[in-house]
Design a protein around this motif. Structure first.
Motif, PDB file in Angstrom:
ATOM      1  N   ALA A 111       0.820  -1.213   0.000  1.00  0.00           N
ATOM      2  CA  ALA A 111       0.000   0.000   0.000  1.00  0.00           C
ATOM      3  C   ALA A 111       0.855   1.264   0.000  1.00  0.00           C
ATOM      4  O   ALA A 111       0.530   2.240  -0.686  1.00  0.00           O
ATOM      5  N   PHE A 112       1.941   1.255   0.746  1.00  0.00           N
ATOM      6  CA  PHE A 112       2.811   2.429   0.803  1.00  0.00           C
ATOM      7  C   PHE A 112       3.335   2.784  -0.594  1.00  0.00           C
ATOM      8  O   PHE A 112       3.240   3.927  -1.034  1.00  0.00           O
ATOM      9  N   CYS A 113       3.869   1.789  -1.294  1.00  0.00           N
ATOM     10  CA  CYS A 113       4.434   2.032  -2.631  1.00  0.00           C
ATOM     11  C   CYS A 113       3.348   2.352  -3.655  1.00  0.00           C
ATOM     12  O   CYS A 113       3.552   3.193  -4.534  1.00  0.00           O
ATOM     13  N   LEU A 114       2.192   1.698  -3.553  1.00  0.00           N
ATOM     14  CA  LEU A 114       1.090   2.018  -4.464  1.00  0.00           C
ATOM     15  C   LEU A 114       0.668   3.470  -4.315  1.00  0.00           C
ATOM     16  O   LEU A 114       0.469   4.179  -5.309  1.00  0.00           O
ATOM     17  N   ASP A 115       0.525   3.902  -3.094  1.00  0.00           N
ATOM     18  CA  ASP A 115       0.134   5.292  -2.838  1.00  0.00           C
ATOM     19  C   ASP A 115       1.168   6.252  -3.428  1.00  0.00           C
ATOM     20  O   ASP A 115       0.820   7.185  -4.155  1.00  0.00           O
ATOM     21  N   MET A 116       2.427   6.013  -3.142  1.00  0.00           N
ATOM     22  CA  MET A 116       3.494   6.899  -3.604  1.00  0.00           C
ATOM     23  C   MET A 116       3.581   6.930  -5.134  1.00  0.00           C
ATOM     24  O   MET A 116       3.620   8.005  -5.747  1.00  0.00           O
ATOM     25  N   HIS A 117       3.614   5.763  -5.740  1.00  0.00           N
ATOM     26  CA  HIS A 117       3.894   5.715  -7.176  1.00  0.00           C
ATOM     27  C   HIS A 117       2.681   6.057  -8.044  1.00  0.00           C
ATOM     28  O   HIS A 117       2.867   6.559  -9.149  1.00  0.00           O
ATOM     29  N   THR A 118       1.476   5.847  -7.568  1.00  0.00           N
ATOM     30  CA  THR A 118       0.333   6.324  -8.353  1.00  0.00           C
ATOM     31  C   THR A 118       0.273   7.847  -8.316  1.00  0.00           C
ATOM     32  O   THR A 118      -0.021   8.472  -9.335  1.00  0.00           O
ATOM     33  N   ARG A 119       0.589   8.436  -7.170  1.00  0.00           N
ATOM     34  CA  ARG A 119       0.657   9.913  -7.114  1.00  0.00           C
ATOM     35  C   ARG A 119       1.761  10.429  -8.026  1.00  0.00           C
ATOM     36  O   ARG A 119       1.565  11.396  -8.776  1.00  0.00           O
ATOM     37  N   ASP A 120       2.934   9.787  -7.987  1.00  0.00           N
ATOM     38  CA  ASP A 120       4.051  10.208  -8.841  1.00  0.00           C
ATOM     39  C   ASP A 120       3.691  10.065 -10.313  1.00  0.00           C
ATOM     40  O   ASP A 120       4.027  10.926 -11.135  1.00  0.00           O
TER      41      ASP A 120
END
Length: 146
Positions: A47-56
């Motif tokens: 979830a942490f990486c999904l949140d970060m990389h979808t925003r990016d």
């Protein structure tokens, strides 16, 4: 149960991972890099990486439709370019190795879509995001509240 705050207890791990991430991202289009990171993170349930990389990805201009169907990219028709499809197939094969590793067909598709340098970078990017995912999954790093 409270889990280890690994980046505080082992800051050299974070620094090494950031160095690896920076090296892996060289010569890969930023938008493609984010698709690689998101797809591996979907598979790994990070979830942490999904949140970060979808925003990016959105900041880079990756469209909502592409992000909405990324988990089913192989069925998405021409929404994804041949290079994106090759990178996503390779990312999935690296993320879920199975008994036989990366198949010759998947590797050949990627080798045809990228130069040797780019292929090495795509492989490194998939390996790196998988390492981030596994670290964050082990310690249950949540996405930040917004």
């Amino acid at each position: 149960m409270t889990r280890l705050r690994i980046y505080k207890s082992s800051p050299e791990l974070y620094d090494a991972m950031m160095t690896l991430s920076t090296a892996a991202a060289k010569d890969v289009e930023p938008e493609l890099g984010e698709l690689i990171k998101i797809r591996a993170s979907q598979i790994n349930h990070c979830a942490f990486c999904l949140d970060m990389h979808t925003r990016d990805a959105r900041k880079l201009g990756v469209g909502d439709q592409k992000l909405d169907v990324l988990a089913a990219w192989a069925e998405a028709g021409d929404i994804f370019t041949p290079r994106e499809r090759a990178a996503l197939a390779l990312t999935e094969a690296i993320t879920v190795l199975g008994d036989h590793g990366v198949s010759d067909d998947v590797y050949a598709l990627a080798a045809d879509a990228f130069t040797d340098r780019e292929l090495g970078q795509v492989i490194a990017m998939a390996v790196t995001i998988n390492a981030w995912n596994r670290i964050n999954a082990a310690v249950h790093t949540p996405p930040p509240r917004r």
